[in-house]
Write a protein that holds these residues in place. Sequence first.
Motif, PDB file in Angstrom:
ATOM      1  N   PHE A   6      88.504  20.458   5.406  1.00  0.00           N
ATOM      2  CA  PHE A   6      89.881  20.744   5.805  1.00  0.00           C
ATOM      3  C   PHE A   6      90.449  21.930   5.038  1.00  0.00           C
ATOM      4  O   PHE A   6      91.264  22.691   5.576  1.00  0.00           O
ATOM      5  N   LEU A   7      90.018  22.103   3.789  1.00  0.00           N
ATOM      6  CA  LEU A   7      90.478  23.251   3.023  1.00  0.00           C
ATOM      7  C   LEU A   7      89.989  24.551   3.658  1.00  0.00           C
ATOM      8  O   LEU A   7      90.759  25.510   3.818  1.00  0.00           O
ATOM      9  N   LEU A   8      88.707  24.573   4.055  1.00  0.00           N
ATOM     10  CA  LEU A   8      88.170  25.782   4.663  1.00  0.00           C
ATOM     11  C   LEU A   8      88.828  26.072   6.014  1.00  0.00           C
ATOM     12  O   LEU A   8      89.104  27.226   6.349  1.00  0.00           O
ATOM     13  N   ILE A   9      89.079  25.033   6.802  1.00  0.00           N
ATOM     14  CA  ILE A   9      89.754  25.233   8.090  1.00  0.00           C
ATOM     15  C   ILE A   9      91.156  25.790   7.874  1.00  0.00           C
ATOM     16  O   ILE A   9      91.607  26.701   8.589  1.00  0.00           O
ATOM     17  N   TYR A  10      91.834  25.245   6.862  1.00  0.00           N
ATOM     18  CA  TYR A  10      93.179  25.751   6.580  1.00  0.00           C
ATOM     19  C   TYR A  10      93.132  27.203   6.121  1.00  0.00           C
ATOM     20  O   TYR A  10      93.932  28.038   6.569  1.00  0.00           O
ATOM     21  N   LEU A  11      92.180  27.523   5.244  1.00  0.00           N
ATOM     22  CA  LEU A  11      92.076  28.893   4.761  1.00  0.00           C
ATOM     23  C   LEU A  11      91.678  29.864   5.882  1.00  0.00           C
ATOM     24  O   LEU A  11      91.998  31.052   5.825  1.00  0.00           O
ATOM     25  N   MET A  12      90.989  29.358   6.913  1.00  0.00           N
ATOM     26  CA  MET A  12      90.559  30.192   8.040  1.00  0.00           C
ATOM     27  C   MET A  12      91.560  30.185   9.197  1.00  0.00           C
ATOM     28  O   MET A  12      91.231  30.603  10.298  1.00  0.00           O
ATOM     29  N   ARG A  13      92.779  29.731   8.961  1.00  0.00           N
ATOM     30  CA  ARG A  13      93.734  29.563  10.063  1.00  0.00           C
ATOM     31  C   ARG A  13      94.037  30.882  10.764  1.00  0.00           C
ATOM     32  O   ARG A  13      94.213  30.913  11.986  1.00  0.00           O
ATOM     33  N   VAL A  14      94.118  31.979  10.013  1.00  0.00           N
ATOM     34  CA  VAL A  14      94.446  33.263  10.641  1.00  0.00           C
ATOM     35  C   VAL A  14      93.341  33.722  11.582  1.00  0.00           C
ATOM     36  O   VAL A  14      93.612  34.023  12.751  1.00  0.00           O
ATOM     37  N   PRO A  15      92.071  33.810  11.147  1.00  0.00           N
ATOM     38  CA  PRO A  15      91.036  34.222  12.107  1.00  0.00           C
ATOM     39  C   PRO A  15      90.860  33.248  13.259  1.00  0.00           C
ATOM     40  O   PRO A  15      90.605  33.667  14.392  1.00  0.00           O
ATOM     41  N   ILE A  16      91.012  31.946  13.001  1.00  0.00           N
ATOM     42  CA  ILE A  16      90.878  30.974  14.090  1.00  0.00           C
ATOM     43  C   ILE A  16      91.987  31.173  15.119  1.00  0.00           C
ATOM     44  O   ILE A  16      91.745  31.196  16.337  1.00  0.00           O
ATOM     45  N   LEU A  17      93.210  31.332  14.658  1.00  0.00           N
ATOM     46  CA  LEU A  17      94.326  31.555  15.581  1.00  0.00           C
ATOM     47  C   LEU A  17      94.161  32.884  16.322  1.00  0.00           C
ATOM     48  O   LEU A  17      94.517  32.986  17.503  1.00  0.00           O
ATOM     49  N   THR A  18      93.630  33.892  15.645  1.00  0.00           N
ATOM     50  CA  THR A  18      93.404  35.182  16.308  1.00  0.00           C
ATOM     51  C   THR A  18      92.430  35.034  17.465  1.00  0.00           C
ATOM     52  O   THR A  18      92.652  35.570  18.566  1.00  0.00           O
ATOM     53  N   LEU A  19      91.339  34.311  17.242  1.00  0.00           N
ATOM     54  CA  LEU A  19      90.357  34.103  18.306  1.00  0.00           C
ATOM     55  C   LEU A  19      90.949  33.291  19.454  1.00  0.00           C
ATOM     56  O   LEU A  19      90.671  33.556  20.632  1.00  0.00           O
ATOM     57  N   LEU A  20      91.773  32.297  19.134  1.00  0.00           N
ATOM     58  CA  LEU A  20      92.403  31.495  20.186  1.00  0.00           C
ATOM     59  C   LEU A  20      93.400  32.320  20.990  1.00  0.00           C
ATOM     60  O   LEU A  20      93.514  32.158  22.209  1.00  0.00           O
ATOM     61  N   VAL A  21      94.113  33.203  20.319  1.00  0.00           N
ATOM     62  CA  VAL A  21      95.038  34.083  21.041  1.00  0.00           C
ATOM     63  C   VAL A  21      94.269  34.999  21.982  1.00  0.00           C
ATOM     64  O   VAL A  21      94.654  35.200  23.139  1.00  0.00           O
ATOM     65  N   LEU A  22      93.146  35.549  21.506  1.00  0.00           N
ATOM     66  CA  LEU A  22      92.346  36.449  22.339  1.00  0.00           C
ATOM     67  C   LEU A  22      91.773  35.729  23.553  1.00  0.00           C
ATOM     68  O   LEU A  22      91.818  36.257  24.671  1.00  0.00           O
ATOM     69  N   GLY A  23      91.227  34.537  23.355  1.00  0.00           N
ATOM     70  CA  GLY A  23      90.517  33.872  24.438  1.00  0.00           C
ATOM     71  C   GLY A  23      91.326  32.914  25.265  1.00  0.00           C
ATOM     72  O   GLY A  23      90.929  32.583  26.393  1.00  0.00           O
ATOM     73  N   LEU A  24      92.476  32.443  24.752  1.00  0.00           N
ATOM     74  CA  LEU A  24      93.271  31.445  25.476  1.00  0.00           C
ATOM     75  C   LEU A  24      94.687  31.924  25.769  1.00  0.00           C
ATOM     76  O   LEU A  24      95.104  31.986  26.934  1.00  0.00           O
ATOM     77  N   LEU A  25      95.443  32.257  24.720  1.00  0.00           N
ATOM     78  CA  LEU A  25      96.853  32.580  24.915  1.00  0.00           C
ATOM     79  C   LEU A  25      97.049  33.893  25.664  1.00  0.00           C
ATOM     80  O   LEU A  25      97.869  33.979  26.592  1.00  0.00           O
ATOM     81  N   LEU A  26      96.319  34.948  25.287  1.00  0.00           N
ATOM     82  CA  LEU A  26      96.496  36.241  25.942  1.00  0.00           C
ATOM     83  C   LEU A  26      96.131  36.191  27.423  1.00  0.00           C
ATOM     84  O   LEU A  26      96.889  36.703  28.258  1.00  0.00           O
ATOM     85  N   PRO A  27      94.997  35.601  27.834  1.00  0.00           N
ATOM     86  CA  PRO A  27      94.729  35.491  29.271  1.00  0.00           C
ATOM     87  C   PRO A  27      95.804  34.707  30.014  1.00  0.00           C
ATOM     88  O   PRO A  27      96.151  35.043  31.148  1.00  0.00           O
ATOM     89  N   TYR A  28      96.341  33.670  29.377  1.00  0.00           N
ATOM     90  CA  TYR A  28      97.414  32.902  30.019  1.00  0.00           C
ATOM     91  C   TYR A  28      98.672  33.747  30.171  1.00  0.00           C
ATOM     92  O   TYR A  28      99.339  33.718  31.219  1.00  0.00           O
ATOM     93  N   ALA A  29      99.010  34.524  29.143  1.00  0.00           N
ATOM     94  CA  ALA A  29     100.205  35.365  29.200  1.00  0.00           C
ATOM     95  C   ALA A  29     100.062  36.458  30.253  1.00  0.00           C
ATOM     96  O   ALA A  29     101.036  36.830  30.924  1.00  0.00           O
ATOM     97  N   LEU A  30      98.860  36.994  30.422  1.00  0.00           N
ATOM     98  CA  LEU A  30      98.657  38.059  31.397  1.00  0.00           C
ATOM     99  C   LEU A  30      98.835  37.572  32.832  1.00  0.00           C
ATOM    100  O   LEU A  30      98.975  38.386  33.747  1.00  0.00           O
ATOM    101  N   ASP A  31      98.825  36.264  33.050  1.00  0.00           N
ATOM    102  CA  ASP A  31      99.055  35.715  34.389  1.00  0.00           C
ATOM    103  C   ASP A  31     100.514  35.809  34.811  1.00  0.00           C
ATOM    104  O   ASP A  31     100.818  35.732  36.002  1.00  0.00           O
ATOM    105  N   SER A  32     101.425  35.951  33.854  1.00  0.00           N
ATOM    106  CA  SER A  32     102.846  35.930  34.173  1.00  0.00           C
ATOM    107  C   SER A  32     103.276  37.242  34.821  1.00  0.00           C
ATOM    108  O   SER A  32     102.642  38.285  34.649  1.00  0.00           O
ATOM    109  N   SER A  33     104.380  37.170  35.581  1.00  0.00           N
ATOM    110  CA  SER A  33     104.904  38.378  36.224  1.00  0.00           C
ATOM    111  C   SER A  33     105.414  39.376  35.195  1.00  0.00           C
ATOM    112  O   SER A  33     105.480  40.570  35.476  1.00  0.00           O
TER     113      SER A  33
END
Length: 766
Positions: A6-33
């Motif tokens: 859990f310590l390593l996951i917490y310390l890696m929160r920035v790169p993990i969130l960056t990858l999720l934004v690239l692969g999940l959040l950004l494609p979802y946002a690009l669907d909007s008008s």
Amino acid sequence: MARRIFLLIYLMRVPILTLLVLGLLLPYALDSSMLHGLADLDMVSHQVVVVAFAAFLLLSAAVSCAFVVLLYGSDRADAERKPSCGAPSGQNKGSRKLPKWWIVLLLYVAAGLLFVRFLVRLEQIMLSGHLESANLPSQFWTQAAVGTFVASVFILLIFLLDLTLSEPRNYPAIEVFALPIAYVLGETSWFSHVLTFLNNLRPLKFLRLEKFFGRRDFFSLLLLRGLGPGYGTFDEEGNPIELHPGFRFAAFLAILCFGTYLLAGNGVFHGLALDLPFRAPRPYDAVLLQVLLLMILGCWALAAFSFFFDRFRVPVLIPIGVILFLTSQFGPSDYAFHTIARSPQSTLATSDQLLERSGDHVILVAAEGGGIQSAAWSSEVLCGLRKELGPQFDQSVLAISGVSGGSVGAMFYLRCRESTPGDMQAAQAARNSSLEAIAWGLAHPDLRRAILPIHALLWPGADRGWALERALRKNAQFSPMDRPLAATGTQPNWPVVLFSATEARTGDPIVFTNSDFPRSNPSPSNQHVLRGFHRVYGGRDVFLESAVRMSASFPYVSPAARADWPWNAEHLVDGGYFDNSGLYALTNWMTDAIRHLPSSNGGANPGTVHKSVLILTIAAFPDLGWQDPQDTPHKWPYQLSAPVSSLLHVRSEGQLVHERSDSFNLLGLLSLHGYQATALTIHYSPAPEDPNNTGPLHCPQDPPLTWHLTEVEKTCIDEEWKRLKPMVLSQINAFFQEVPITPTKAPVGTTSQRLQKGLYLQKILR
């Protein structure tokens, strides 16, 4: 073990969130008008190549930051300035325990899947926005593969550079960052022997530069002493020995990312500053590229801050907030729009003078707001009517009131009036994207303004609002280019223009106009009224594109800006905050004109009025209407989003209620003073998308609000105008043919008739 995971996951929160934004959040946002225009890439200029290149760099940056945490995170969080508890320094596998091979492989596979998902969604959005999409998939994936390959080559070169500069005992740790396959294969791989050979070259030692560029040089040791555990090794007494090898690879990769950022922004300022037309799209003009570059810089910055401050259990947002607060207090970080000295000889006509000089048939235009969709639709309708009706239409248009995108459309209609009859090039130019200029302004001058507000690091006056203004000017291509709003000699054939904005501090409307309106400042007892820019800021004037830009300052897309003179000028925002239809300013202008006409004497004088007035309202978004209750029960989290959702709907759909009311009020005002008045509303109302329709055109019901149109959206505007044009021409021709007479009966009400879908006629009942 659980604590370490859990310590390593917490310390890696920035790169993990960056990858999720690239692969999940950004494609979802690009669907909007709102944001799908970001994904409309130009295949001819190979923009997909640079976007794939930047996306792969973002993936590599996030994965590298994650591996830094895997290798050194525990030391940073808990260790002291003492020797690490790893393998002896002479072992081949490095001076510390490396992560398991399956962890390395899992992280790369997960990142690769998110990267592929981003590209797949990008392709799907591009397919929906292009008319000719038969060859698009093959072209897209070819360019994406090229961009990924080039980025991989750059990563490999960085790896080899770092490998040759590192000591032999450290190279397995470097493999984790760039070549996980080589790390996984280990000693059994022939490639591992090649890496060992390269690592043993020791070019720094051969060039006698190790003491200057090695991990044990004076600067590195001084840096390590200040940074502390997690960044390097220490002896028994706590003295620094050397920096960890992974940080050099991360530094080289960060330099590559930052260099890409600078290269993408280089030359854009000078291109915007020139008055020449825009050149053909270039690879680095892609809006999505600027978004990815911002994400890359954000990943490096947030990961570096979190790695340092997590040792002290300080949330990373606190030091970042402190830094931003300090930069906001010092340096030139405010936004301003350019004004010029008004010529003492410039005398603007009053509203009553202009109305009295007008012909028997008067057309008043109200162009509502809504980004580039409104700009394109308004200019298409007005320039199209000019093309079909000839000079009679231009001569009858007395005033145009625009808000936000409607003001942009009015600007390009003014450009149409200076073209030959039937020329629609200005209307086509209104559709040109300005999103690239705005994205550059946000990613470059505005970012520097927020982080380092230093004059030497800024382009004077450049920001995302200035970039929008320059894009409008370059697209319009007036001749001459400079068009001061109050210099009537440079625009003798213009109608009255009313570009509405809103004062941010007071919420009051303010209008940029080429007429003397309002002709006086409000009394102290009546402060909250419509104000005129030339009246508030006496002796100052603006160019046409500046007035239009301040009317079209879409929230967050364009900044709230103040006039550059005087020092206490009010900040202005989009006119749609107050009134999105343009009818408020138009009604006030007509009220002022009627009140001061000599024939009116402050009231109606039917015996002297012989004018027919047509109020032409141009609405750029479908009027979906209300049929029956269609909401459903919600859970408690709905209460968190309901206030924001309601505000957004009041700003958009809710303003339609005010629009109809203001239209009827203007009709009643004209009728009471003896004018023969009708109103015609032209709505952009394409047919709903049909899933069973196999044709090439599917027009969306939620057109974009930003400053980019796809090929499909441009074609939908053409097709919708073709559908409405016959009935619109019939109504306006009937208006021109009617003989103006003075009404003999008092008005008793108003009525609205739907002529066809998207076309409404309002009349006075007597």
